[in-house]
Design a protein around this motif. Structure first.
Motif, mmCIF file in Angstrom:
data_model
loop_
_atom_site.group_PDB
_atom_site.id
_atom_site.type_symbol
_atom_site.label_atom_id
_atom_site.label_comp_id
_atom_site.label_asym_id
_atom_site.label_seq_id
_atom_site.Cartn_x
_atom_site.Cartn_y
_atom_site.Cartn_z
ATOM 1 N N UNK A 9 99.937 170.844 95.377
ATOM 2 C CA UNK A 9 99.298 171.681 94.487
ATOM 3 C C UNK A 9 100.081 172.414 93.454
ATOM 4 N N UNK A 10 101.228 172.963 93.793
ATOM 5 C CA UNK A 10 102.113 173.582 92.936
ATOM 6 C C UNK A 10 102.891 172.481 91.895
ATOM 7 N N UNK A 11 103.007 171.364 92.270
ATOM 8 C CA UNK A 11 103.569 170.380 91.356
ATOM 9 C C UNK A 11 102.819 169.925 90.387
ATOM 10 N N UNK A 12 101.285 169.913 90.900
ATOM 11 C CA UNK A 12 100.333 169.628 89.909
ATOM 12 C C UNK A 12 99.914 170.513 88.753
ATOM 13 N N UNK A 15 103.046 170.649 86.080
ATOM 14 C CA UNK A 15 102.719 169.390 85.165
ATOM 15 C C UNK A 15 101.578 170.060 84.345
ATOM 16 N N UNK A 16 100.432 170.590 84.686
ATOM 17 C CA UNK A 16 99.456 170.894 83.882
ATOM 18 C C UNK A 16 99.878 172.103 82.981
ATOM 19 N N UNK A 17 100.602 172.888 83.515
ATOM 20 C CA UNK A 17 101.065 174.100 82.741
ATOM 21 C C UNK A 17 102.003 173.525 81.604
ATOM 22 N N UNK A 18 102.889 172.587 81.887
ATOM 23 C CA UNK A 18 103.868 172.024 80.893
ATOM 24 C C UNK A 18 103.106 171.239 79.784
ATOM 25 N N UNK A 19 102.025 170.564 80.216
ATOM 26 C CA UNK A 19 101.140 169.974 79.147
ATOM 27 C C UNK A 19 100.397 170.785 78.355
ATOM 28 N N UNK A 21 101.481 173.967 77.512
ATOM 29 C CA UNK A 21 102.668 174.245 76.670
ATOM 30 C C UNK A 21 102.884 173.447 75.477
ATOM 31 N N UNK A 22 103.123 172.173 75.844
ATOM 32 C CA UNK A 22 103.236 171.187 74.758
ATOM 33 C C UNK A 22 102.002 171.023 73.738
ATOM 34 N N UNK A 23 100.920 171.313 74.285
ATOM 35 C CA UNK A 23 99.659 171.167 73.390
ATOM 36 C C UNK A 23 99.674 172.409 72.365
ATOM 37 N N UNK A 24 99.922 173.564 73.114
ATOM 38 C CA UNK A 24 99.695 174.714 72.300
ATOM 39 C C UNK A 24 101.091 174.713 71.272
ATOM 40 N N UNK A 25 102.205 174.361 71.614
ATOM 41 C CA UNK A 25 103.161 174.548 70.917
ATOM 42 C C UNK A 25 103.142 173.472 69.480
ATOM 43 N N UNK A 26 102.439 172.325 70.082
ATOM 44 C CA UNK A 26 102.420 171.461 68.669
ATOM 45 C C UNK A 26 101.298 171.955 67.751
#
Length: 233
Positions: A9-12, A15-19, A21-26
């Motif tokens: 659950x922590x890994x998932x 990964x979702x938090x990283x996505x 971050x990418x989405x908002x950064x872009x």
């Protein structure tokens, strides 16, 4: 087994938090320019080490309209002829790369578009594996979702590596030709576009041990193709 579920659950969640971050950064790049990229930071550290804060890369942002149309056409002719039409990836190129990689037994080609190259340069490493390729595709979708083709190409031309510590069109124009990105001629633009598969080798022969690119021949081919290159204007 509860601990295993917790770890998964922590890994998932990570990964979702990283996505996200990418989405908002872009999304923010609709209005502001990226200050650096993953490749820039890695090269900065490689060249400067613990003098990270006292030395700098050769990089200067320029507006899309201030970059020579010759360079824009040359890069598209060299790297991604269908850039203005595809959704950020080309399935045929990826399948062809997949077949060639299977024959070799390891990844030798990625079939990457300009959008995919930008995704890799901005956020990822130069390591080649299929997990990283999947993340590259996800980021490419985000780039195409938030940004139009011209903005994607502007960021690409300002962030791509063009030599040892040389990033972006303006730095490359000054480094190789002592001119600005807006004044590059056809031959100069074709030579810079020819450098992109192996920019460090193009810059310094010491990096050419594992490179098999005839830059002069490739520049000639690019120059002949430039007239047919469609720009995202």
């Amino acid at each position: 087994m509860r601990w295993l579920g917790y770890v998964c659950g922590c890994l998932v969640a990570g990964v979702l938090a990283m996505q996200l971050y990418f989405f908002l950064q872009i999304a923010s790049w609709q209005y502001v320019n990226p200050s650096s990229s993953s490749f820039m930071r890695a090269e900065h550290w490689r060249l400067c080490g613990f003098n990270f804060w006292s030395c700098s890369l050769d990089h200067q942002w320029v507006r899309y309209d201030d970059i020579s149309r010759n360079l824009k056409r040359a890069v598209i002719a060299s790297e991604d002829a269908d850039f203005v039409n595809h959704p950020g990836y080309e399935l045929d190129a990826m399948l062809d790369a997949w077949e060639r990689n299977k024959q070799r037994g390891h990844i030798v080609r990625g079939g990457s578009t300009i959008t995919q190259q930008l995704a890799k340069n901005l956020f990822l490493s130069s390591e080649q594996n299929y997990l990283r390729k999947g993340q590259e595709l996800a980021i490419s979708w985000m780039l195409e979702f938030w940004l139009d083709k011209q903005r994607i190409f502007e960021i690409y031309l300002n962030s791509v590596e063009w030599g040892e510590g040389v990033f972006g069109a303006e730095a490359a124009a000054h480094h190789y030709f002592n001119t600005s990105a807006g004044k590059l001629g056809v031959g100069q633009a074709a030579r810079l576009a020819a450098a992109l598969p192996a920019p460090k080798c193009f810059d310094k022969k010491t990096y050419c041990a594992n490179v098999r690119v005839n830059f002069r021949v490739k520049a000639g081919i690019i120059a002949r193709r430039m007239g047919a290159a469609a720009l995202p204007d």
